[in-house]
Design an enzyme around this catalytic site. Sequence first.
Site, PDB file in Angstrom:
ATOM      1  N   ARG A 176       1.992 -17.056  44.211  1.00 14.59           N
ATOM      2  CA  ARG A 176       3.362 -16.775  43.774  1.00 14.59           C
ATOM      3  C   ARG A 176       4.281 -16.626  44.981  1.00 14.59           C
ATOM      4  NH1 ARG A 176       3.726 -12.074  39.492  1.00 14.59           N
ATOM      5  NH2 ARG A 176       5.840 -12.902  39.278  1.00 14.59           N
ATOM      6  N   CYS A 231       7.674  -6.627  44.343  1.00 13.77           N
ATOM      7  CA  CYS A 231       6.678  -7.467  43.665  1.00 13.77           C
ATOM      8  C   CYS A 231       7.444  -8.340  42.682  1.00 13.77           C
ATOM      9  CB  CYS A 231       5.619  -6.595  42.979  1.00 13.77           C
ATOM     10  SG  CYS A 231       6.285  -5.417  41.778  1.00 13.77           S
TER      11      CYS A 231
END
Length: 266
Positions: A176, A231
Amino acid sequence: MTKYLISPAALAALPGEQRVIIDCRFSLAEVEAGRNSYQQSHITGAHYLHLDEDLSGTKAAHGGRHPLPDTQQLQQRLQQLGLNKNQLVVVYDDQRMAFAARLWWLLRYMGHEQVKILEGGYSAWQQAGLLCDNVQPISTPGDFMASPKPEWVVSREQVLNRAADTVLIDSREAARYQGLEEPIDPVAGHIEGAVNFPWQSVTDEQGCFVNEQVQPRWQQLLSSKELMVYCGSGVTACVNLLSLAEAGRDDAKLYAGSWSDWCSYL
């Protein structure tokens, strides 16, 4: 020994009046899975808090998928669970601290330092043969009063205007971070200048802290004047904040909106 973790045996040895236990199990893929699991079986005396309903605020166009909850509402909810000032709170999940760490961080952000995470989560408790049931506990309202620390949180603007020597930590999986995949948010990639320290490396597959492996990775950052952590939505970043606190940097700041807020402007 660690400052913010507790073993199943140590928790079991504590008298009931000395602690409040909170179950934080949750699944992003199935939002009622954690509550359903709690209703089937949980640590005897444990209460349940839901990530979306209790540990997050109202979503908007910006601010991320899990904005911080309203402090007064969470204070009231914690009082309902019987939390008193200076009383130990023990939080747990079964997802390698992903959601327990969110409540650990929120409690400290709200001024309640007496909080620990159950190492190994609910599975470790069960494997130890300790008491479980499916009874919803009833508590006398507590007197906990929040004293928020807004300086622990940074906004998108603060991230954009951070000092040159500030270290920005991306807590997501490497794929990611690298923009190779993005299963949740509409845009792939990472904030320019961020370094990648995936939150999963803080624990093993059983949800136990791998301190001897994690501590060395922070050494290169511990001398930095300022640390900012993010995050996907400000939840699993708290696992890295826990790890940093154990390493002696309990002043690292959370970009609460995280990548889901950042990419809402792109």
